[in-house]
Design an enzyme around this catalytic site. Structure first.
Site, PDB file in Angstrom:
ATOM      1  N   HIS B  68       0.847  -1.203   0.000  1.00 57.78           N
ATOM      2  CA  HIS B  68       0.000   0.000   0.000  1.00 57.78           C
ATOM      3  C   HIS B  68       0.870   1.236   0.000  1.00 57.78           C
ATOM      4  CE1 HIS B  68       0.674  -0.818   4.285  1.00 57.78           C
ATOM      5  NE2 HIS B  68       0.382   0.451   4.525  1.00 57.78           N
ATOM      6  N   HIS B  70       1.426   3.773   2.097  1.00 61.07           N
ATOM      7  CA  HIS B  70       2.089   4.393   3.255  1.00 61.07           C
ATOM      8  C   HIS B  70       3.601   4.370   3.082  1.00 61.07           C
ATOM      9  CE1 HIS B  70      -1.492   4.073   6.242  1.00 61.07           C
ATOM     10  NE2 HIS B  70      -1.463   5.230   5.610  1.00 61.07           N
ATOM     11  N   ASP B  72       6.015   4.007   5.081  1.00 57.47           N
ATOM     12  CA  ASP B  72       6.804   2.960   5.722  1.00 57.47           C
ATOM     13  C   ASP B  72       6.700   1.638   4.934  1.00 57.47           C
ATOM     14  OD1 ASP B  72       4.146   2.798   6.577  1.00 57.47           O
ATOM     15  OD2 ASP B  72       4.677   1.676   8.381  1.00 57.47           O
ATOM     16  N   HIS B  73       5.967   1.666   3.798  1.00 61.20           N
ATOM     17  CA  HIS B  73       5.909   0.492   2.924  1.00 61.20           C
ATOM     18  C   HIS B  73       6.429   0.780   1.513  1.00 61.20           C
ATOM     19  CE1 HIS B  73       3.614  -2.161   5.688  1.00 61.20           C
ATOM     20  NE2 HIS B  73       3.366  -0.992   6.240  1.00 61.20           N
ATOM     21  N   HIS B 157      -7.504  -1.276   5.450  1.00 60.01           N
ATOM     22  CA  HIS B 157      -6.408  -0.412   5.892  1.00 60.01           C
ATOM     23  C   HIS B 157      -6.430   0.981   5.257  1.00 60.01           C
ATOM     24  CE1 HIS B 157      -2.747   0.584   7.896  1.00 60.01           C
ATOM     25  NE2 HIS B 157      -2.141   0.837   6.759  1.00 60.01           N
ATOM     26  N   ASP B 178      -0.394  -4.230   5.606  1.00 57.81           N
ATOM     27  CA  ASP B 178      -1.212  -3.809   6.742  1.00 57.81           C
ATOM     28  C   ASP B 178      -2.658  -4.072   6.375  1.00 57.81           C
ATOM     29  OD1 ASP B 178       1.163  -3.030   7.732  1.00 57.81           O
ATOM     30  OD2 ASP B 178       0.743  -0.867   7.766  1.00 57.81           O
ATOM     31  N   GLU B 203       1.292  -8.762   9.551  1.00 53.86           N
ATOM     32  CA  GLU B 203       1.645  -7.638  10.426  1.00 53.86           C
ATOM     33  C   GLU B 203       1.108  -7.939  11.812  1.00 53.86           C
ATOM     34  OE1 GLU B 203      -0.418  -4.490  11.455  1.00 53.86           O
ATOM     35  OE2 GLU B 203      -2.111  -4.583  10.065  1.00 53.86           O
ATOM     36  N   HIS B 414       6.263  -6.266  11.497  1.00 57.95           N
ATOM     37  CA  HIS B 414       5.541  -5.017  11.681  1.00 57.95           C
ATOM     38  C   HIS B 414       4.866  -4.994  13.053  1.00 57.95           C
ATOM     39  CE1 HIS B 414       2.900  -1.619  10.691  1.00 57.95           C
ATOM     40  NE2 HIS B 414       3.634  -1.423   9.619  1.00 57.95           N
TER      41      HIS B 414
END
EC number: 3.1.27.-
Lengths: 681, 556
Positions: B68, B70, B72-73, B157, B178, B203, B414
Site C-alpha cells: 500500500h 504508506h 513505511d511500505h 487499511h 497492513d 503484520e 511489523h
C-alpha cells in the site's frame, strides 16, 4: 481363447461411462450470433456462456408512445384477404406493414434443449449479453452462480433498469395472442409469418426479477482463476469491446476451450483485448463478431459528426437512438473535441434516460477497466471521460425522462441521445413522433443491433432525414483471420452465419471465417460434440509415497516405477498416498470398528515382462537342489522336466507354464525362481 | 528438502521500514520497500547491500511487491530502484500506483527542501521509478514468469491496500501488508480465501490489543472534540493525508450536520481536494455503502470541511484542524502543535500509531517537557488523547485471518518484539502451527514438503474410481499403476499401457494342478459346485465358468 461374458459387459459399461466424461458438448440456445446463449458440458460441469436476449422480435410490434399519439391510434386494423376482420384488434397496418398492437415481447433462448436447472454456472462476457438473465435464473430452477466483472454487472443493471422502466411506464391493456396461433400465423404477411418460436416470446421481466437475478452474480476480475468444483478452471480475459467486457477461458490441466464473444481490437475506451492468453486452445469458440462487416467504425464516427453538424446548422434537430452506455461515451468524446471547431458550442446536447445520470457517473469510476490513456488521467487525478467537463460547462444535460425538468429546459435546435434503438419504446418514440414530419430534422442510427429500415417502418411516411452510421467495433473477418493465425487453436467453432457470406452479399466470400480445419458450425437448438478427447488427469503423489518408489531404468532416459497406493478423491482432486501398514492385531479385547480409512485391499497382480534364458534357469534350479533337471526343445521353446518332483515347466518367449500337482511349497519356490528372471510392473 | 527462506530487512520485530525478502522455489521476491519515520540517517532505508554485495539487484530479484501507499511500505522505492538500481517489475494495485508518487514527492520535498538534505532521490527519479510499476487488479493472477505467480486480495487499511499471495508450483507464501478485519466508515474489511499457504507473513501492530467496538470509539472521539470546541478550545488531529483522514472527515462531517455545529473544521494540506478526488475516482475500492449511494451522494464531497491557511492557527475561538503528518515528526502538524501546546483548553488527538522517536510517540508515552530544535524546551499543557483509529487488525482480527487462510506456518512482522512474543504463543497454541518472528537481518527457514503432480491416464483413474463407485464411493481405494519417467515428465498409466508404450511383451506365468475329488454326484454337478464355491472365495481371480461340464479352468 475363451472369454467371460460378464467381464466384457463391465468393460463396456465403464467405457460408456467414460465417454461422456472425456468429451465436451456444446448446446446452442440462441441463434443470434451477437446475442449468444450457449451451454458447454465440460468435465462433468455444465456451464452456460452468456445470456443474450434477442430483441429484434420487438420490431414486429407497434411503438409505445409516452404521449397519446393520434397517428398511431388511428392506424387501420389488418384485414385478411378473404375480408375477415377477427384480427383487426391485434394487428394494425401502417404503410403496407403489419404490426402487433400489444406490449412488445422478446425471443428467449431455448429452454427445452436441456434441463436448465442442471446449469452449474453462467459466465457473462459483456453487459449486452446478459439481458436474458432474469428469464434463466428466475424461471428454470437455476441454483448456481453467475460470474461477471463489476462494470458488466453495474452497466448491465442500468440497461435492464432502462428497459423495464420504459416498458412499465406505458401501461398497455392489450396483450395480443391470437395471432400466435399456428393456423393464424400462416395467413399473416411477412415478416410475421416467418417469425420463429413465437409461442416462446415473452413479455419483459420486472425489477424484482432483475434484482433477484443480479443477486446471484459473483464479481470477478480479469485474469482471475476461478475453480469450479476442483475440476475446471474458468478465467475472464479483457476483450476490448466494452467496459468490463471479457472473453472466457475454460480449462482443465489438459484441455483448453476459449470462448471469444464481443471482442474489439480498436482503441476506444476499454482496456485492450488480451490475445496472448487465448493461445494453445484445443477449441476456440467464436461469437459476437461485427454485425456490419463492411463499415469502418472510424469512418462512421466522422459521418456521424458531419451529418449532425449539417442538420444543426440548418436549424434542424438531431435524434440519436442509443443505449445508455457504450458507444455513447465515445460519441460524446468525439463531440467534445468537435463541437468548438464546428461552431456548435451553443447547441444543447440532451441525454435522456432513466439511467442517464448513473451511466455517466459509473463510467468515471472504473479506472482499472479503461485503456491506458484514460488510466493515466485518473492518476492525475482527473475524470477519465471528458463528458464530465461537458456536464460542468452545461453543454451536455441529462434527464431521467422528457417529463419534468426537461420540458422547461428544452431548446431547439438541439441534439438528443435517447433510447431505445429499436424505436419501439422509451423516450425516442416521442421524438420520432415530434420531429418526424419535418425534413429539417435528422435521425442518426449508430447502434447496429436493429435494421434501421425495420425500425422506421411504423413511422412511415416520414419527412425527417435518416442517416445510417452503424458503429460496431467488434472484430471483422480480416481481424478474425489475423487473430486465428496468431493464437492457432486446434479447432474453431462458430455460429453457422459466420461460415457463409451474408445473405445480401453472397459474392463476398471474404465475409466469412476462413481457417483450417474448417470451423464447426452450430445453429439454434443444435448440440455439437466438441472435437477433443481427454486422456489424462492430474494426480498428486504425496512426498512419503514418492520417497518409497523404486525407479528402474528400462531404456536410456526412461525409467519405470511400480506404484501401489491408496487413491483419495476429494472435491475432484486426486491424491495418492502410501498404503497403510497391515493392521495390528487389536491390543485391547474390545472389538475395534474397522476404520474407514483402511482401503479394501486388492492383492497386487503385477504384469510380467521379459523372457527366461533356459541355460541360466537350469543352473539356478541346480543351485537350489534340483539334481535331475532335463531340458527338451520344442517348436516354440523348451520344456524343463523335474523328474523326481513330477513337475513340468514349459518355457516360451512370452509365457511360462508350471504343471505341478499338490505341492504348494514347491510351487512357491519355482514361482520365485521364475520371477527372478522377469521384470514386474 | 524444499525450503522457503524469509529475511526481514525492515519491520522485523519493529514497525517502520517494511521490507521483507522471500526466497521460494528458486525465486526471490521483495515485499514492500519502506522508510523508517524514527530515523534521519542511513537507517531510515533498508540495507539493500544485504541482497547482493556487488551484483545487480535486477539479476537477483524476480519482482518487488508494494502492499500500500504508506511511506513505511513504499518510501524507499525510488532510492532502491533509481539510486541502488533495480529494473525488474514492481507490482502494486491501481490506487497505490496513483497515490504513491504523490506521497513520495511530498516526502522528498520535506526532506530536501525543508531539511536541506542532499543526496536524496529527485522528482525525476520518482517518475522513472513509477514507470517500472505494473498495476494489478484484485484477485487477478499475475504471471511474473512461467513459474512465479502473484495474486492480490483486499486488505482494507487504506485505499488500494492489498495482501498478496506468492506462488511457485504448489508452494506459496501470503503477505498481508497492513490490513483491517473490521469495515470502517469508508473501507471494507480484509478478505482472503482458504489458500492454505506454506507460510503466512502477517503484520502484528496490535498484537496484544483487543479493541472495543468501533462505535464506542467513534462516540468517544466525537464527545471529546465536541466538549473541547464547546469550551472554546482548539482541536488538533495529526493525520496522514490519505486514509484515516477521510474516515474521520466523514465522521465529523455527519456529526456537524446532525448537531448543527458552527465551529470551523479545516484540513491542513493542499492534498485534501486532490486526495478526496482519488477516493471519488476509486470508489470501487471503498465499502459497500459508499459504493451503492455514490451516484446520489458522494461521501467525499464535504460541506463543512474547508482548506486551512497557516494564518488561521492564530485565529481566536474554537476550531478543529486536521494536519499532516500523523506522527508530529515534521511539517504543519508539528508547527500547529507548538503554537497550541501551551494552552490547557486545547486538545491534540492522536488517531494512529506513532513510531518511536517521533514527538507523537513522546507525548503519548506521557512526556510533557519536549526538547525542540535549538535546545528549546516546549511545555505541553494541552490535553493529549490517543484514540486508535489506525486501521490495523487487532489480535482478534489477526487470529481471524489465520483461520481464513489456514497457513502451515506463520511469521510475524511489523510489530514490537514483546507483543509479538505474546501473539506467537497464542497462535502456536490455537492453531498448532509454527510461528516465527525474526529480527531484521535474521533468516527464517521453513521446510516445505510438496507433493509431486503427475499425469494419470484417464483410463486408469476411471477404472479405479469406477470400481470404487460400486459398493462404497467414499472409501479410499488401493490402486496399481506404473509411473513412466521420461525427460521431465511423469505419467502414471496402467501396467498394460506401460508395457505397450515401451514395446515390451507381457510374459504369462501359469500354473496347472490336478485335483482329485471324490463325489457321488454327477460330474457336471460337481464341477458346478466347485465353481460356485470358488466364486465366493477367491475373488478377484479370473476364472471361467464350466462349459460342457468337463473341466474348470482357473487362471491367476
Amino acid at each position: 481363447m475363451r472369454s467371460s461374458l460378464s467381464f466384457e459387459t463391465e468393460q463396456f459399461v465403464l467405457r460408456k461411462l467414460h465417454r461422456s466424461e472425456e468429451l465436451g458438448f456444446w448446446y446452442c440456445l440462441s441463434g443470434h450470433p451477437t446475442l449468444p446463449c450457449n451451454v458447454l458440458k465440460f468435465k462433468s460441469t455444465t456451464i452456460m456462456l452468456d445470456c443474450g436476449l434477442d430483441m429484434t422480435s420487438t420490431l414486429n410490434f407497434l411503438p409505445m408512445p409516452l404521449v397519446q399519439s393520434p397517428r398511431l391510434s388511428k392506424l387501420p386494423g389488418w384485414v385478411l384477404k378473404d375480408g375477415s376482420t377477427f384480427l383487426d384488434k391485434e394487428l394494425k397496418e401502417c404503410s403496407g406493414h403489419v404490426f402487433v398492437d400489444s406490449v412488445p415481447e422478446f425471443c428467449l433462448p431455448e429452454t427445452e434443449l436441456l434441463d436448465l436447472s442442471t446449469v452449474d454456472v453462467i459466465l457473462i462476457s459483456n453487459y449486452h449479453c446478459m439481458m436474458a438473465l432474469p428469464y434463466i435464473t428466475e424461471y428454470t430452477g437455476f441454483t448456481g452462480t453467475v460470474y461477471a466483472t463489476e462494470p458488466t454487472v453495474q452497466i448491465g443493471r442500468l440497461l435492464m433498469e432502462e428497459l423495464v422502466n420504459s416498458i412499465e411506464r406505458v401501461p398497455k391493456a392489450q396483450s395480443a395472442s391470437m395471432w400466435k396461433n399456428k393456423e393464424v400465423q400462416r395467413l399473416l404477411p411477412a415478416p410475421l409469418k416467418d417469425a420463429v418460436e413465437v409461442s416462446m416470446w415473452r413479455k419483459c421481466y420486472t425489477m424484482p426479477e432483475v434484482n433477484a437475478a443480479l443477486s446471484k452474480i459473483q464479481l470477478v476480475g480479469y485474469s482471475q482463476k476461478i475453480e469450479l468444483f476442483g475440476a475446471v478452471q474458468v478465467t475472464p480475459l479483457s476483450s476490448g469491446y466494452a467496459l468490463g467486457s471479457s472473453n472466457w477461458i475454460i480449462q482443465s490441466h489438459y484441455e483448453k476451450v476459449s470462448y471469444v464473444s464481443g471482442s474489439s481490437l480498436l482503441t476506444t475506451h476499454p482496456q485492450p483485448m488480451d490475445q496472448a492468453s487465448l493461445k494453445n486452445s484445443d477449441v476456440l469458440i467464436l461469437t459476437g463478431l461485427t454485425q456490419i462487416p463492411t463499415a469502418n467504425p472510424d469512418g462512421m464516427v466522422g459521418e456521424f459528426c458531419s451529418n449532425l453538424a449539417m442538420t444543426v446548422r440548418n436549424g434542424g434537430n438531431v435524434l440519436v437512438p442509443c443505449y445508455p452506455s457504450g458507444v455513447i461515451y465515445d460519441l460524446l468524446e468525439c463531440l467534445y473535441q468537435y463541437i468548438d471547431s464546428a461552431g456548435l458550442s451553443n447547441v444543447p446536447f440532451y441525454f435522456i434516460s432513466p439511467v442517464a445520470n448513473s451511466s455517466l457517473e459509473f463510467s468515471q469510476i472504473f479506472a482499472e477497466w479503461l485503456c491506458h490513456n484514460k488510466q493515466t488521467k485518473v492518476y492525475l487525478p482527473e475524470p477519465p471521460f471528458p463528458h464530465a467537463e461537458l456536464i460542468q460547462t452545461n453543454k451536455l444535460k441529462h434527464y431521467p425522462s422528457i417529463h419534468g425538468d426537461f420540458s422547461n429546459d428544452f431548446k431547439q435546435p438541439c441534439v438528443v441521445f435517447t433510447g431505445h434503438p429499436s424505436l419501439r419504446f422509451g423516450d425516442v418514440v416521442h421524438f420520432m413522433e415530434l420531429w418526424g414530419k419535418s425534413s429539417l430534422n435528422t435521425v442518426i442510427f449508430t447502434e447496429p443491433d436493429f435494421s434501421y429500415l425495420d425500425a422506421l417502418a411504423p413511422y412511415q411516411p416520414l419527412a425527417m432525414k435518416c442517416v445510417y452510421c452503424p458503429i460496431d467495433t467488434r472484430l471483422n473477418f480480416i481481424q478474425v483471420s489475423k487473430l486465428l493465425k496468431e493464437v492457432q487453436p486446434l479447432h474453431v467453432v462458430c455460429p453457422e452465419q459466420y461460415t457463409q457470406p451474408p445473405p445480401t452479399q453472397s459474392h463476398r466470400t471474404d465475409l466469412m471465417i476462413d481457417c483450417q480445419p474448417p470451423p464447426m458450425s452450430y445453429r439454434r437448438a443444435e448440440v455439437l460434440t466438441l472435437p477433443y478427447k481427454r486422456r489424462y488427469e492430474k494426480i498428486e503423489i504425496m512426498p512419503e509415497l514418492a520417497d518409497s518408489l523404486v525407479p528402474l531404468e528400462i531404456k536410456p532416459g526412461i525409467s519405470l516405477a511400480t506404484v501401489s497406493a491408496v487413491l483419495h478423491t476429494k472435491d475432484n482432486k486426486h491424491v495418492l498416498q502410501l498404503p497403510p501398514k497391515p493392521p495390528q492385531p487389536p491390543a485391547s479385547k474390545k472389538r475395534k470398528r474397522v476404520s474407514d480409512d483402511v482401503p479394501e485391499c486388492k492383492p497386487l497382480k503385477p504384469l510380467l515382462s521379459g523372457s527366461i534364458p533356459v541355460d541360466q534357469f537350469v543352473q539356478t534350479l541346480e543351485k537350489h537342489g534340483f539334481s535331475d533337471v532335463k531340458v527338451e526343445d520344442t517348436a516354440k521353446g523348451h520344456i524343463v522336466l523335474l523328474q523326481e518332483a513330477e513337475t513340468l515347466i514349459q518355457i516360451e518367449e512370452d509365457s511360462t507354464h508350471i504343471i505341478c500337482d499338490n505341492d504348494e511349497p514347491l510351487r512357491v519356490k519355482l514361482r520365485d525362481l521364475v520371477l527372478k528372471f522377469l521384470q514386474k510392473f | 528438502m524444499p525450503e522457503i527462506k524469509v529475511t526481514p530487512l525492515g519491520a522485523g520485530q519493529d514497525v517502520g521500514r517494511s521490507c521483507i525478502l522471500v526466497s521460494i522455489a528458486g525465486k526471490n521476491v521483495m515485499l514492500d520497500c519502506g522508510m523508517h519515520m524514527g530515523y534521519n540517517d542511513d537507517r531510515r532505508f533498508p540495507d539493500f547491500s544485504y541482497i547482493t554485495q556487488n551484483g545487480r539487484l535486477t539479476d537477483f530479484l524476480d519482482c518487488v511487491i508494494i502492499s500500500h501507499f504508506h511511506l513505511d511500505h513504499c518510501g524507499a522505492l525510488p532510492y532502491f530502484s533509481e539510486m541502488v538500481g533495480y529494473d525488474g517489475p514492481i507490482y502494486m494495485t491501481h490506487p497505490t500506483k496513483a497515490i504513491c508518487p504523490i506521497l513520495l514527492e511530498d516526502y522528498r520535498k520535506i526532506t530536501v527542501d525543508k531539511k536541506g538534505e542532499t543526496n536524496f532521490f529527485t522528482s525525476q527519479m520518482i517518475k522513472d521509478c513509477m514507470k517500472k510499476v505494473v498495476a494489478v487488479h484484485l484477485h487477478q493472477t499475475v504471471q511474473v514468469d512461467e513459474e512465479l505467480e502473484i495474486k492480490a486480495y483486499y486488505a482494507g487499511h487504506v485505499l488500494g491496500a492489498a495482501m498478496f499471495q506468492i506462488k511457485v508450483g504448489c508452494e506459496s507464501v501470503a503477505y498481508t501488508g497492513d490490513y483491517n478485519m473490521t469495515p470502517d466508515r469508508h473501507l471494507g474489511a480484509a478478505w482472503i480465501d482458504k489458500c492454505r499457504p506454506d507460510l503466512l507473513i502477517t503484520e502484528s501492530t496490535y498484537a496484544t490489543t483487543i479493541r472495543d467496538s468501533k462505535r464506542c470509539r467513534e462516540r468517544d472521539f466525537l464527545k471529546k472534540v465536541h466538549e473541547t470546541v464547546e469550551r472554546g478550545g482548539k482541536v488538533l488531529i495529526p493525520v496522514f493525508a490519505l486514509g484515516r483522514a477521510q474516515e474521520l472527515c466523514i465522521l465529523l462531517e455527519t456529526f456537524w450536520e446532525r448537531m448543527n455545529l458552527k465551529a470551523p473544521i479545516y484540513f491542513s494540506t493542499g492534498l485534501t481536494e486532490k486526495a478526496n478526488h482519488y477516493y471519488k475516482l476509486f470508489i470501487t475500492w471503498t465499502n459497500q455503502k459508499i459504493r451503492k449511494t455514490f451516484v446520489q451522494r458522494n461521501m467525499f464531497e464535504f460541506k463543512h470541511i474547508k482548506a486551512f491557511d497557516r494564518a488561521f492557527a492564530d485565529n481566536p475561538g474554537p476550531m478543529v484542524v486536521f494536519a499532516t503528518p500523523g506522527m508530529l515528526h515534521a511539517g504543519q502538524s508539528l508547527q500547529i502543535f507548538r503554537k497550541w501546546a501551551g494552552n490547557e483548553k486545547n486538545m491534540v488527538i492522536m488517531p494512529g500509531y506513532c513510531v518511536q522517536g517521533t514527538v507523537g510517540h513522546k507525548i503519548l508515552s506521557g512526556q510533557r517537557k519536549l526538547e525542540m530544535e535549538g535546545r528549546q524546551i516546549l511545555e505541553v499543557k494541552m490535553q493529549v488523547e490517543y484514540m486508535s483509529f489506525s486501521a490495523h487488525a487487532d489480535a482478534k482480527g489477526i487470529m481471524q485471518l489465520i483461520r481464513q487462510a489456514e497457513p502451515r506456518n506463520v511469521l510475524l512482522v511489523h510489530g514490537e518484539a514483546k507483543k509479538m512474543e505474546f501473539l506467537k504463543q497464542k497462535i502456536e497454541q490455537e492453531f498448532h502451527v509454527n510461528c516465527y518472528m525474526p529480527a531484521n537481518g535474521e533468516t527464517t527457514t521453513i521446510f516445505t514438503n510438496p507433493s509431486i503432480p503427475v499425469d494419470i491416464s484417464l483410463g486408469l483413474l476411471k477404472r479405479e474410481t469406477a470400481i470404487g463407485l460400486l459398493p462404497d464411493a467414499k472409501k479410499p481405494k488401493l490402486m496399481h499403476g506404473t509411473l513412466i519417467m521420461k525427460d521431465n515428465s511423469f505419467r502414471l498409466v496402467s501396467p498394460e499401457q506401460a508395457l505397450k508404450e515401451l514395446g515390451l511383451a507381457e510374459h504369462q506365468l501359469r500354473f496347472t494342478c490336478r485335483v482329485h475329488i471324490q463325489d457321488p454326484r454327477k460330474e457336471h454337478e460337481t464341477v458346478l459346485r466347485v465353481y460356485n464355491h470358488l466364486k465366493g472365495q477367491v475373488f478377484p481371480f479370473f476364472f471361467y465358468p464350466p462349459r460342457n461340464g468337463l473341466e474348470l479352468i482357473i487362471l491367476r
